[in-house]
Design a protein around this motif. Structure first.
Motif, PDB file in Angstrom:
ATOM      1  N   TRP A 164      -4.309  -0.844  -5.067  1.00 39.27           N
ATOM      2  CA  TRP A 164      -5.310  -1.748  -5.643  1.00 39.27           C
ATOM      3  C   TRP A 164      -4.692  -3.123  -5.886  1.00 39.27           C
ATOM      4  O   TRP A 164      -5.276  -4.150  -5.550  1.00 39.27           O
ATOM      5  N   LYS A 165      -3.494  -3.142  -6.470  1.00 40.94           N
ATOM      6  CA  LYS A 165      -2.816  -4.421  -6.740  1.00 40.94           C
ATOM      7  C   LYS A 165      -2.550  -5.170  -5.437  1.00 40.94           C
ATOM      8  O   LYS A 165      -2.745  -6.382  -5.355  1.00 40.94           O
ATOM      9  N   ARG A 180      -5.908  -6.581  -4.004  1.00 40.18           N
ATOM     10  CA  ARG A 180      -6.353  -7.779  -4.725  1.00 40.18           C
ATOM     11  C   ARG A 180      -5.497  -8.992  -4.373  1.00 40.18           C
ATOM     12  O   ARG A 180      -6.000 -10.083  -4.134  1.00 40.18           O
ATOM     13  N   ARG A 181      -4.199  -8.775  -4.344  1.00 42.38           N
ATOM     14  CA  ARG A 181      -3.288  -9.889  -4.060  1.00 42.38           C
ATOM     15  C   ARG A 181      -3.531 -10.443  -2.652  1.00 42.38           C
ATOM     16  O   ARG A 181      -3.600 -11.661  -2.456  1.00 42.38           O
ATOM     17  N   LEU A 193      -6.941 -12.282  -2.598  1.00 43.61           N
ATOM     18  CA  LEU A 193      -6.862 -13.558  -3.323  1.00 43.61           C
ATOM     19  C   LEU A 193      -6.117 -14.603  -2.501  1.00 43.61           C
ATOM     20  O   LEU A 193      -6.526 -15.776  -2.461  1.00 43.61           O
ATOM     21  N   ILE A 242     -12.087 -13.051  -2.321  1.00 43.40           N
ATOM     22  CA  ILE A 242     -12.707 -12.269  -3.392  1.00 43.40           C
ATOM     23  C   ILE A 242     -13.910 -13.039  -3.914  1.00 43.40           C
ATOM     24  O   ILE A 242     -13.785 -14.174  -4.376  1.00 43.40           O
ATOM     25  N   LEU A 269     -15.005  -6.401  -4.693  1.00 46.79           N
ATOM     26  CA  LEU A 269     -14.044  -5.315  -4.811  1.00 46.79           C
ATOM     27  C   LEU A 269     -14.405  -4.441  -6.007  1.00 46.79           C
ATOM     28  O   LEU A 269     -14.588  -4.946  -7.117  1.00 46.79           O
TER      29      LEU A 269
END
Ligand code: FES
Length: 121
Positions: A39-40, A43-44, A47, A52, A60
């Motif tokens: 998940w991290k 997202r990274r 981004l 996003i 997400l």
């Protein structure tokens, strides 16, 4: 407990911009297989590409169990109807670059062929 002014923040009445919605399972079995770390990374990577909640980007969402736990961590992409099993940060990066940015499903990570797709997986 009564409601407060914060309950009426206009942001809570706005539909986020997105082209696709991504659901990553963070249910108990996918979490044991590393879903939180994935998940991290997801997202990274999104981004970094401004993907996003942008018009060409992704909404997400974390979910509970999506059912095929043994094949997880499970990640689904809609409206493309793609079901993925992702196990490593490198696979998440491929998914972002090839599918969520490039628009092409990552066929070798699919859990099954996309409905209506005649190519073998
Ligand atoms: S816990 Fe993720 S699919 Fe069941």
């Amino acid at each position: 407990m009564g409601s407060t002014e914060k309950d009426y923040d206009p942001a809570w009445s706005t539909l986020p911009e997105h082209a696709r919605q991504v659901f990553l399972c963070t249910g108990p079995r996918c979490t044991r297989k590393g879903a939180q770390q994935l998940w991290k990374t997801l997202r990274r990577e999104l981004l970094a590409r401004d993907l996003i909640e942008t018009p060409a980007g992704v909404l997400l969402t974390r979910t509970n169990c999506q059912f095929p736990c043994n094949l997880g961590p499970v990640l689904t992409v809609y409206p493309d109807r793609c079901w993925y099993g992702v196990r490593t940060d490198q696979q998440v990066q491929r998914l972002v670059v090839e599918h969520l940015s490039g628009g092409q499903p990552v066929v070798d990570l699919l859990l099954r062929p996309v409905a209506g797709d005649t190519t073998d997986v």
